[in-house]
Design an enzyme around this catalytic site. Sequence first.
Site, PDB file in Angstrom:
ATOM      1  N   HIS A  23       1.655  -3.315   9.226  1.00 25.91           N
ATOM      2  CA  HIS A  23       3.069  -3.137   8.887  1.00 25.91           C
ATOM      3  C   HIS A  23       3.876  -2.545  10.030  1.00 25.91           C
ATOM      4  O   HIS A  23       3.331  -1.912  10.944  1.00 25.91           O
ATOM      5  CB  HIS A  23       3.210  -2.229   7.660  1.00 25.91           C
ATOM      6  N   HIS A  51       0.832  -1.203   0.000  1.00 24.17           N
ATOM      7  CA  HIS A  51       0.000   0.000   0.000  1.00 24.17           C
ATOM      8  C   HIS A  51       0.870   1.258   0.000  1.00 24.17           C
ATOM      9  O   HIS A  51       0.561   2.247  -0.660  1.00 24.17           O
ATOM     10  CB  HIS A  51      -0.924   0.012   1.220  1.00 24.17           C
TER      11      HIS A  51
END
Length: 241
Positions: free
Chosen positions: A209, A160
Amino acid sequence: MFKRLSLYTLLLCLVPFFIWGISYQWHGNSQLTQADYWLYLLTETGSVPYALITCVLFTLLFAFLFKNPKQWILGVIVMGISVIATQAAKTGAKALFEEPRPFTVYLAEQTHSTPENFYKNDRTLRAEIAKNFYSMDAITPAWLVHHYENETGYSFPSGHTIFAATWLMLAVGFTQLLGNRSFKAKLLVVGIAVWGLLMLISRVRLGMHYPIDLLVATLLAWLINSIIFAFLKKKAIFVMK
């Protein structure tokens, strides 16, 4: 142009540096707020299939930067190459490093297992395991359970982030390459920069993340797009006149 690309890269890199600076670590969803739902909606603009809609929207928003339809079509091709190249680099790195996501590490800890055991399963089974575990977690909302179910791949680097950083590099690169200094062009760059910053924040906030994933993904986007725009500077159709 290289300096401007680097400047906006540094802007995105402030997110992981800030997270490290305040020693923030995701460990479960006990700190979720209503604002995190809006971050989830934003992060979905970089998730398949919505990322395809984002790509189409950006190619249309970029149209005013170009002097004629032919130049715009070539620009769209460049955008496609950039997105594909950066996503390919991300996919290769994930396969090479095989780093687990924070939410899968937490799942393994809470079930007295290991991330390695989790990732030994195929994607379908991993999705089922994630769904079953987080569905039983009262503090994890259904929308986030669904997100975890669909995102059981590896963590490093962030897909992303590289997606958002790539579109920011494209916005900055084309405004510089084509010499468009209009208010609309500046607004486009600022808007994508804000979107990109929030995208990076959302990936850590939602347990997807670690800061290093964001940093490396941003630098990969910068490197690949710097090469692309260095090449385009030599092409007459994109040279300022």
